[in-house]
Scaffold this motif. Structure first.
Motif, PDB file in Angstrom:
ATOM      1  N   SER A  28       0.829  -1.201   0.000  1.00 13.99           N
ATOM      2  CA  SER A  28       0.000   0.000   0.000  1.00 13.99           C
ATOM      3  C   SER A  28       0.861   1.248   0.000  1.00 13.99           C
ATOM      4  N   ALA A  29       1.986   1.207   0.685  1.00 14.28           N
ATOM      5  CA  ALA A  29       2.871   2.369   0.722  1.00 14.28           C
ATOM      6  C   ALA A  29       3.406   2.683  -0.671  1.00 14.28           C
ATOM      7  N   ALA A  30       3.784   1.662  -1.416  1.00 13.54           N
ATOM      8  CA  ALA A  30       4.269   1.879  -2.775  1.00 13.54           C
ATOM      9  C   ALA A  30       3.168   2.458  -3.651  1.00 13.54           C
ATOM     10  N   HIS A  31       1.959   1.969  -3.445  1.00 11.43           N
ATOM     11  CA  HIS A  31       0.815   2.475  -4.206  1.00 11.43           C
ATOM     12  C   HIS A  31       0.594   3.947  -3.900  1.00 11.43           C
ATOM     13  N   ALA A  32       0.796   4.330  -2.638  1.00  7.80           N
ATOM     14  CA  ALA A  32       0.581   5.720  -2.242  1.00  7.80           C
ATOM     15  C   ALA A  32       1.553   6.642  -2.955  1.00  7.80           C
ATOM     16  N   GLN A  33       2.796   6.230  -3.078  1.00  7.76           N
ATOM     17  CA  GLN A  33       3.789   7.081  -3.701  1.00  7.76           C
ATOM     18  C   GLN A  33       3.528   7.235  -5.196  1.00  7.76           C
ATOM     19  N   GLN A  34       2.960   6.212  -5.809  1.00  6.08           N
ATOM     20  CA  GLN A  34       2.747   6.259  -7.246  1.00  6.08           C
ATOM     21  C   GLN A  34       1.524   7.099  -7.610  1.00  6.08           C
ATOM     22  N   PHE A  35       0.492   7.067  -6.774  1.00  6.09           N
ATOM     23  CA  PHE A  35      -0.759   7.726  -7.121  1.00  6.09           C
ATOM     24  C   PHE A  35      -1.102   8.823  -6.112  1.00  6.09           C
ATOM     25  N   ASP A  49       7.514  17.910  16.113  1.00  5.60           N
ATOM     26  CA  ASP A  49       8.221  19.158  15.819  1.00  5.60           C
ATOM     27  C   ASP A  49       8.457  19.373  14.332  1.00  5.60           C
ATOM     28  N   ASP A  50       8.572  18.301  13.569  1.00  7.37           N
ATOM     29  CA  ASP A  50       8.979  18.408  12.169  1.00  7.37           C
ATOM     30  C   ASP A  50       7.927  17.819  11.230  1.00  7.37           C
ATOM     31  N   SER A  51       7.984  18.264   9.983  1.00  2.00           N
ATOM     32  CA  SER A  51       7.147  17.678   8.936  1.00  2.00           C
ATOM     33  C   SER A  51       7.783  16.383   8.450  1.00  2.00           C
ATOM     34  N   TYR A  52       6.959  15.463   7.933  1.00  7.35           N
ATOM     35  CA  TYR A  52       7.490  14.197   7.437  1.00  7.35           C
ATOM     36  C   TYR A  52       6.454  13.525   6.543  1.00  7.35           C
ATOM     37  N   ASN A  53       6.897  12.513   5.822  1.00  7.03           N
ATOM     38  CA  ASN A  53       6.026  11.701   4.983  1.00  7.03           C
ATOM     39  C   ASN A  53       5.761  10.384   5.699  1.00  7.03           C
ATOM     40  N   LYS A  55       5.088   6.717   6.166  1.00  5.14           N
ATOM     41  CA  LYS A  55       5.498   5.670   5.231  1.00  5.14           C
ATOM     42  C   LYS A  55       4.395   4.686   4.875  1.00  5.14           C
ATOM     43  N   THR A  56       3.400   4.482   5.730  1.00  9.76           N
ATOM     44  CA  THR A  56       2.377   3.485   5.413  1.00  9.76           C
ATOM     45  C   THR A  56       1.303   4.013   4.473  1.00  9.76           C
ATOM     46  N   THR A  57       1.103   5.326   4.430  1.00  8.09           N
ATOM     47  CA  THR A  57       0.078   5.907   3.559  1.00  8.09           C
ATOM     48  C   THR A  57       0.648   6.864   2.526  1.00  8.09           C
ATOM     49  N   GLY A  58       1.862   7.374   2.755  1.00 11.81           N
ATOM     50  CA  GLY A  58       2.426   8.379   1.866  1.00 11.81           C
ATOM     51  C   GLY A  58       1.895   9.772   2.126  1.00 11.81           C
ATOM     52  N   ILE A  59       1.123   9.967   3.199  1.00  9.41           N
ATOM     53  CA  ILE A  59       0.552  11.280   3.508  1.00  9.41           C
ATOM     54  C   ILE A  59       1.612  12.162   4.164  1.00  9.41           C
ATOM     55  N   ASN A  60       1.634  13.429   3.785  1.00 10.11           N
ATOM     56  CA  ASN A  60       2.582  14.398   4.333  1.00 10.11           C
ATOM     57  C   ASN A  60       1.981  15.081   5.563  1.00 10.11           C
ATOM     58  N   TYR A  61       2.643  14.929   6.703  1.00 12.63           N
ATOM     59  CA  TYR A  61       2.168  15.507   7.962  1.00 12.63           C
ATOM     60  C   TYR A  61       3.029  16.699   8.365  1.00 12.63           C
ATOM     61  N   ILE A  62       2.378  17.662   9.025  1.00 11.14           N
ATOM     62  CA  ILE A  62       3.068  18.845   9.524  1.00 11.14           C
ATOM     63  C   ILE A  62       2.971  18.881  11.045  1.00 11.14           C
ATOM     64  N   SER A  63       3.824  19.706  11.649  1.00  4.68           N
ATOM     65  CA  SER A  63       3.800  19.899  13.093  1.00  4.68           C
ATOM     66  C   SER A  63       2.616  20.779  13.486  1.00  4.68           C
ATOM     67  N   ASP A  64       2.186  20.658  14.729  1.00  6.99           N
ATOM     68  CA  ASP A  64       1.101  21.500  15.243  1.00  6.99           C
ATOM     69  C   ASP A  64       1.623  22.724  15.988  1.00  6.99           C
ATOM     70  N   THR A  65       2.928  22.956  15.941  1.00  4.08           N
ATOM     71  CA  THR A  65       3.553  24.006  16.746  1.00  4.08           C
ATOM     72  C   THR A  65       2.931  25.376  16.520  1.00  4.08           C
ATOM     73  N   ASN A  66       2.597  25.711  15.272  1.00  7.54           N
ATOM     74  CA  ASN A  66       2.069  27.036  14.954  1.00  7.54           C
ATOM     75  C   ASN A  66       0.543  27.113  14.988  1.00  7.54           C
ATOM     76  N   LEU A  67      -0.101  26.060  15.457  1.00  8.43           N
ATOM     77  CA  LEU A  67      -1.562  26.012  15.423  1.00  8.43           C
ATOM     78  C   LEU A  67      -2.199  26.137  16.800  1.00  8.43           C
ATOM     79  N   THR A  68      -1.394  26.075  17.846  1.00  8.38           N
ATOM     80  CA  THR A  68      -1.892  26.245  19.209  1.00  8.38           C
ATOM     81  C   THR A  68      -0.779  26.831  20.065  1.00  8.38           C
ATOM     82  N   ASP A  69      -1.158  27.614  21.066  1.00  2.04           N
ATOM     83  CA  ASP A  69      -0.175  28.266  21.933  1.00  2.04           C
ATOM     84  C   ASP A  69       0.003  27.540  23.260  1.00  2.04           C
ATOM     85  N   THR A  70      -0.711  26.458  23.455  1.00  2.00           N
ATOM     86  CA  THR A  70      -0.688  25.780  24.746  1.00  2.00           C
ATOM     87  C   THR A  70      -0.355  24.306  24.571  1.00  2.00           C
ATOM     88  N   GLY A  71      -0.248  23.610  25.682  1.00  2.00           N
ATOM     89  CA  GLY A  71      -0.021  22.173  25.639  1.00  2.00           C
ATOM     90  C   GLY A  71       1.441  21.783  25.713  1.00  2.00           C
TER      91      GLY A  71
END
Length: 346
Positions: A28-35, A49-53, A55-71
């Protein structure tokens, strides 16, 4: 295949069968990268803290650091990290304040699937499952609770963002039953033609199941990134085809991979039975039950499979038959009674 929604997001009925999220295989991961097509996706890994891809879905995730001031950033115990995708490794905990919110920029006049995910994983070493509230803006979305330490909890809405609104707020509220936290927030834009029964209110997902399969599906198999869980029974046989089926012209747009499998009773005179009971929290809520049908088995000429749908023991829908791979049938049922049983017989 069926999907069950409640028409107001301030209540949460209970489905009698529950599902568990599983990881995807390397194929499925290979399929994600192709399509890969993540246009409009907002994928937030809370506590990361960091953005990354992923590996099981190929989805690009971002950090939540700039989306909330607490926690505070926390990590689940190492023994649980290999069970699920990377988005569950970290989380953001909110030990301070009663109400803590994320402010997320969105596209106005757009329908979104909004999913909040939670995995406790004994991150605080207390081994005590918390319970807290999840809000969308000022409105109660749902109460978040947990089956056990190692099973994720997901809350999902279909929500329309008004034309003059550019942000949404997703908030976690402390109800004095444990510290709120969140593992991931995901927003997926939907074609406005999908789920047309959703009008001014949001639809809260209760369950979404795929019959006749042994594995769950999500992105990239479902381009809308919905979770399809496995629903089988020992009295059922599995049917499937390797030929793709096009259901994109139908409002809920189920993925082809889901429509390529089906279930049928092992006993030719038997039926497929589904049971559902309304939560006592709100007896006035209305519910939508989406049913998807396709003929995946090549039958002898002039011997179509005639489908009968019964509700509470009485014939509910006129019988119908489908052509092999060339036809598709969809029902959206609305109801508000306390208990339902559906029977499907061919």
């Amino acid at each position: 295949m069926h999907e069950l929604y409640v028409g107001e997001y301030c209540v949460r009925p209970h489905h009698l069968v529950s599902g568990k999220l599983l990881c995807f295989s390397s194929a499925s991961a290979a399929h994600a990268q192709q399509f890969d097509d993540q246009s409009g996706f907002i994928s937030i890994d809370c506590g990361q803290d960091d953005s990354y891809n992923e590996k099981t879905t190929g989805i690009n995730y971002i950090s939540d650091t700039n989306l909330t001031d607490t926690g505070e950033t926390k990590w689940i115990l190492a023994e649980y990290k290999d069970l699920y995708p990377q988005i569950y490794d970290s989380l953001r905990s909110f030990p301070q304040g009663r109400r803590n919110c994320y402010r997320i920029k969105v596209t106005n006049a757009t329908k979104y699937l909004i999913r909040a995910s939670f995995l406790y994983g004994n991150y605080d070493r207390q081994n005590k499952l918390p319970e807290f509230q999840l809000h969308l803006g000022p409105n109660l979305w749902d109460t978040v609770s947990f089956k056990d330490v190692s099973t994720p909890t997901h809350k999902e809405l279909i929500h329309y963002v008004p034309a003059l609104q550019n942000y949404i707020h997703v908030c976690l509220v402390n109800t004095s039953s444990g510290v709120p936290f969140i593992s991931a927030l995901e927003l997926r834009p939907l074609p406005n033609s999908t789920y047309p029964e959703q009008k001014s209110n949001s639809l809260a997902l209760i369950s979404r199941y795929d019959t006749g399969t042994n594995r769950p599906y999500t992105y990239p198999d479902d381009k809308l990134d919905r979770f399809w869980y496995v629903y089988n029974h020992t009295d059922w046989s599995q049917l499937n085809t390797t030929i793709d089926m096009n259901s994109s012209n139908y409002s809920s747009q189920p993925p082809s991979i889901v429509m390529k499998s089906a279930a049928t009773p092992k006993n030719r005179t038997g039926s497929l039975d589904f049971f559902w009971e309304k939560d006592s929290a709100d007896r006035n809520a209305k519910y939508l039950y989406y049913l998807h049908f396709a003929e995946v088995e090549k039958l002898p000429p002039n011997q179509p499979r005639l489908q009968y749908i019964s509700k509470d023991g009485e014939l509910f829908h006129e019988p119908f038959a489908l052509s092999y791979l060339d036809d598709y049938y969809f029902l959206a049922l609305e109801f508000n009674t306390e208990y339902y049983s559906f029977n499907f017989q061919g």
